[in-house]
Design a protein around this motif. Structure first.
Motif, PDB file in Angstrom:
ATOM      1  N   ALA A   1      55.012   9.238  38.292  1.00 44.51           N
ATOM      2  CA  ALA A   1      54.530  10.500  37.725  1.00 44.51           C
ATOM      3  C   ALA A   1      54.623  11.586  38.791  1.00 44.51           C
ATOM      4  CB  ALA A   1      53.090  10.335  37.255  1.00 44.51           C
ATOM      5  N   PRO A   2      54.945  12.795  38.382  1.00 45.68           N
ATOM      6  CA  PRO A   2      55.014  13.890  39.348  1.00 45.68           C
ATOM      7  C   PRO A   2      53.617  14.309  39.786  1.00 45.68           C
ATOM      8  CG  PRO A   2      55.213  14.756  37.144  1.00 45.68           C
ATOM      9  CD  PRO A   2      55.171  13.247  37.015  1.00 45.68           C
ATOM     10  N   GLY A   3      53.562  15.169  40.772  1.00 45.41           N
ATOM     11  CA  GLY A   3      52.295  15.795  41.122  1.00 45.41           C
ATOM     12  C   GLY A   3      51.922  16.800  40.045  1.00 45.41           C
TER      13      GLY A   3
ATOM     14  N   ALA B   1      54.155  23.077  35.925  1.00 42.52           N
ATOM     15  CA  ALA B   1      55.242  24.050  35.862  1.00 42.52           C
ATOM     16  C   ALA B   1      56.259  23.710  34.774  1.00 42.52           C
ATOM     17  CB  ALA B   1      55.943  24.145  37.220  1.00 42.52           C
ATOM     18  N   ALA B   2      56.392  22.437  34.439  1.00 38.96           N
ATOM     19  CA  ALA B   2      57.413  22.000  33.476  1.00 38.96           C
ATOM     20  C   ALA B   2      56.936  22.035  32.030  1.00 38.96           C
ATOM     21  CB  ALA B   2      57.867  20.580  33.821  1.00 38.96           C
ATOM     22  N   LYS B   3      55.652  22.197  31.794  1.00 33.41           N
ATOM     23  CA  LYS B   3      55.097  22.129  30.438  1.00 33.41           C
ATOM     24  C   LYS B   3      54.570  23.490  30.008  1.00 33.41           C
ATOM     25  CE  LYS B   3      55.806  17.704  30.659  1.00 33.41           C
ATOM     26  NZ  LYS B   3      57.047  17.184  30.152  1.00 33.41           N
TER      27      LYS B   3
ATOM     28  N   ILE C   1      49.711  15.019  25.108  1.00 33.97           N
ATOM     29  CA  ILE C   1      51.004  15.436  24.586  1.00 33.97           C
ATOM     30  C   ILE C   1      51.324  16.774  25.225  1.00 33.97           C
ATOM     31  CG2 ILE C   1      50.124  16.675  22.550  1.00 33.97           C
ATOM     32  CD1 ILE C   1      52.508  15.322  20.996  1.00 33.97           C
ATOM     33  N   ALA C   2      52.584  16.987  25.535  1.00 31.28           N
ATOM     34  CA  ALA C   2      52.995  18.248  26.146  1.00 31.28           C
ATOM     35  C   ALA C   2      54.448  18.523  25.798  1.00 31.28           C
ATOM     36  CB  ALA C   2      52.817  18.194  27.668  1.00 31.28           C
ATOM     37  N   ALA C   3      54.759  19.805  25.661  1.00 26.38           N
ATOM     38  CA  ALA C   3      56.122  20.218  25.340  1.00 26.38           C
ATOM     39  C   ALA C   3      56.641  21.155  26.415  1.00 26.38           C
ATOM     40  CB  ALA C   3      56.162  20.914  23.980  1.00 26.38           C
ATOM     41  N   GLY C   4      57.940  21.089  26.599  1.00 27.53           N
ATOM     42  CA  GLY C   4      58.613  21.992  27.523  1.00 27.53           C
ATOM     43  C   GLY C   4      59.824  22.589  26.838  1.00 27.53           C
TER      44      GLY C   4
ATOM     45  N   ASP D   1      66.431  27.995  28.802  1.00 30.03           N
ATOM     46  CA  ASP D   1      65.935  29.367  28.912  1.00 30.03           C
ATOM     47  C   ASP D   1      66.842  30.358  28.182  1.00 30.03           C
ATOM     48  OD1 ASP D   1      68.075  29.334  30.653  1.00 30.03           O
ATOM     49  OD2 ASP D   1      66.935  29.981  32.402  1.00 30.03           O
ATOM     50  N   ARG D   2      67.868  29.857  27.499  1.00 27.17           N
ATOM     51  CA  ARG D   2      68.752  30.710  26.712  1.00 27.17           C
ATOM     52  C   ARG D   2      68.032  31.172  25.452  1.00 27.17           C
ATOM     53  NH1 ARG D   2      74.141  27.873  25.595  1.00 27.17           N
ATOM     54  NH2 ARG D   2      74.627  29.945  24.830  1.00 27.17           N
ATOM     55  N   CYS D   3      68.235  32.412  25.065  1.00 31.01           N
ATOM     56  CA  CYS D   3      67.559  33.002  23.907  1.00 31.01           C
ATOM     57  C   CYS D   3      67.766  32.200  22.633  1.00 31.01           C
ATOM     58  CB  CYS D   3      68.039  34.432  23.692  1.00 31.01           C
ATOM     59  SG  CYS D   3      67.598  35.544  25.027  1.00 31.01           S
ATOM     60  N   ALA D   4      68.943  31.653  22.435  1.00 27.81           N
ATOM     61  CA  ALA D   4      69.246  30.918  21.207  1.00 27.81           C
ATOM     62  C   ALA D   4      68.349  29.696  21.036  1.00 27.81           C
ATOM     63  CB  ALA D   4      70.706  30.476  21.196  1.00 27.81           C
ATOM     64  N   TYR D   5      67.797  29.179  22.135  1.00 27.52           N
ATOM     65  CA  TYR D   5      66.960  27.988  22.085  1.00 27.52           C
ATOM     66  C   TYR D   5      65.475  28.300  22.223  1.00 27.52           C
ATOM     67  CZ  TYR D   5      71.386  25.577  22.755  1.00 27.52           C
ATOM     68  OH  TYR D   5      72.667  25.119  22.606  1.00 27.52           O
ATOM     69  N   ALA D   6      65.099  29.544  22.008  1.00 32.55           N
ATOM     70  CA  ALA D   6      63.701  29.952  22.191  1.00 32.55           C
ATOM     71  C   ALA D   6      62.743  29.185  21.293  1.00 32.55           C
ATOM     72  CB  ALA D   6      63.560  31.454  21.945  1.00 32.55           C
ATOM     73  N   GLY D   7      63.211  28.703  20.161  1.00 29.72           N
ATOM     74  CA  GLY D   7      62.357  27.980  19.224  1.00 29.72           C
ATOM     75  C   GLY D   7      62.538  26.480  19.257  1.00 29.72           C
ATOM     76  N   VAL D   8      63.020  25.959  20.384  1.00 32.98           N
ATOM     77  CA  VAL D   8      63.266  24.523  20.494  1.00 32.98           C
ATOM     78  C   VAL D   8      62.542  24.000  21.732  1.00 32.98           C
ATOM     79  CG1 VAL D   8      65.018  22.712  20.650  1.00 32.98           C
ATOM     80  CG2 VAL D   8      65.552  24.857  19.449  1.00 32.98           C
ATOM     81  N   VAL D   9      61.745  22.943  21.530  1.00 33.60           N
ATOM     82  CA  VAL D   9      61.049  22.304  22.644  1.00 33.60           C
ATOM     83  C   VAL D   9      61.298  20.808  22.601  1.00 33.60           C
ATOM     84  CG1 VAL D   9      59.233  24.057  22.803  1.00 33.60           C
ATOM     85  CG2 VAL D   9      58.878  22.034  21.354  1.00 33.60           C
ATOM     86  N   GLU D  10      61.105  20.176  23.740  1.00 40.64           N
ATOM     87  CA  GLU D  10      61.129  18.723  23.836  1.00 40.64           C
ATOM     88  C   GLU D  10      59.742  18.291  24.279  1.00 40.64           C
ATOM     89  OE1 GLU D  10      63.777  15.088  25.647  1.00 40.64           O
ATOM     90  OE2 GLU D  10      63.911  17.037  26.618  1.00 40.64           O
ATOM     91  N   HIS D  11      59.265  17.216  23.726  1.00 40.81           N
ATOM     92  CA  HIS D  11      57.900  16.808  24.038  1.00 40.81           C
ATOM     93  C   HIS D  11      57.816  15.361  24.522  1.00 40.81           C
ATOM     94  CE1 HIS D  11      57.990  14.490  20.385  1.00 40.81           C
ATOM     95  NE2 HIS D  11      56.808  13.988  20.696  1.00 40.81           N
ATOM     96  N   SER D  12      56.658  15.061  25.094  1.00 40.08           N
ATOM     97  CA  SER D  12      56.287  13.707  25.497  1.00 40.08           C
ATOM     98  C   SER D  12      54.878  13.460  24.998  1.00 40.08           C
ATOM     99  CB  SER D  12      56.293  13.568  27.019  1.00 40.08           C
ATOM    100  OG  SER D  12      57.578  13.778  27.540  1.00 40.08           O
ATOM    101  N   VAL D  13      54.605  12.223  24.599  1.00 41.57           N
ATOM    102  CA  VAL D  13      53.259  11.836  24.190  1.00 41.57           C
ATOM    103  C   VAL D  13      52.969  10.467  24.803  1.00 41.57           C
ATOM    104  CG1 VAL D  13      54.057  10.897  21.955  1.00 41.57           C
ATOM    105  CG2 VAL D  13      51.654  11.544  22.262  1.00 41.57           C
ATOM    106  N   TYR D  14      51.811  10.348  25.432  1.00 39.76           N
ATOM    107  CA  TYR D  14      51.407   9.117  26.100  1.00 39.76           C
ATOM    108  C   TYR D  14      49.956   8.811  25.743  1.00 39.76           C
ATOM    109  CZ  TYR D  14      55.574   9.109  29.007  1.00 39.76           C
ATOM    110  OH  TYR D  14      56.874   9.049  29.442  1.00 39.76           O
ATOM    111  N   VAL D  15      49.666   7.532  25.511  1.00 40.57           N
ATOM    112  CA  VAL D  15      48.316   7.088  25.183  1.00 40.57           C
ATOM    113  C   VAL D  15      47.934   5.979  26.153  1.00 40.57           C
ATOM    114  CG1 VAL D  15      46.872   6.013  23.407  1.00 40.57           C
ATOM    115  CG2 VAL D  15      48.587   7.722  22.755  1.00 40.57           C
ATOM    116  N   HIS D  16      46.703   6.044  26.639  1.00 40.50           N
ATOM    117  CA  HIS D  16      46.192   4.992  27.516  1.00 40.50           C
ATOM    118  C   HIS D  16      46.307   3.654  26.794  1.00 40.50           C
ATOM    119  CE1 HIS D  16      43.407   2.534  29.798  1.00 40.50           C
ATOM    120  NE2 HIS D  16      43.484   3.444  30.772  1.00 40.50           N
TER     121      HIS D  16
END
Length: 165
Positions: free
Chosen positions: A36-38, A44-46, A65-68, A72-87
């Motif tokens: 895992a990152p610091g 900064a990524a989420k 859960i978090a999305a990033g 940074d291109r305008c055409a992709y302004a409405g697109v995110v990628e996410h991760s979800v983790y559960v203990h």
């Protein structure tokens, strides 16, 4: 079984969030990452408005859960990628489902039209969760990368909003 509450992911959740992330990494079928990152790199990524934690009454974080942004291109302004983790101890309680619903609501409220995910095919529980939440399989990127010396495929999924046009 205690009730699960959802809240914004804040810096005070960092230690628990990153520990849950590391537990998922250690299981071997969640990500190509090996550690895992610091918190500063994670933060900064989420996108701040699209990251949430699930916690018990005692404020113990049970999942996140978090999305990033995917670009940074305008055409992709409405697109995110996410991760979800559960203990691991909180699985089977609907934590991931609740977090995913929360993310979908938050992204739609801000005009995001597509949520993407890349999931190892072996992670059948995550694939099923996402499909139940309205994600569809786009395809499989074969031998996308090496993970612990083994080539791994990644199944690509997306959920297109019916509300955001």
């Amino acid at each position: 079984m205690t009730a699960i509450h959802i809240g914004a992911m804040l810096p005070e959740h960092a230690e628990q969030v990153l520990a849950i992330y590391q537990a998922g990494i250690d299981e071997g079928d969640a990500t190509f990452e090996t550690t895992a990152p610091g918190w500063s790199a994670f933060d900064a990524a989420k996108l701040a408005e699209h990251r949430f934690v699930a916690f018990d009454e005692d404020k113990t974080v049970r999942g996140w859960i978090a999305a990033g942004a995917v670009s940074d291109r305008c055409a992709y302004a409405g697109v995110v990628e996410h991760s979800v983790y559960v203990h691991p101890a909180a699985r089977g309680r609907g934590v991931a489902r609740t977090l995913l619903r929360t993310l979908i609501a938050s992204t739609e409220a801000t005009g995001i039209w597509t949520i993407q995910a890349g999931i190892f095919p072996e992670n059948t529980a995550s694939l099923a969760l996402h499909q139940r939440a309205g994600f569809r399989v786009i395809g499989t990127r074969e031998r996308l990368g090496r993970h612990h010396g083994i080539w791994r495929d990644v199944t690509l999924l997306e959920r297109r909003s019916a509300l955001v046009e």
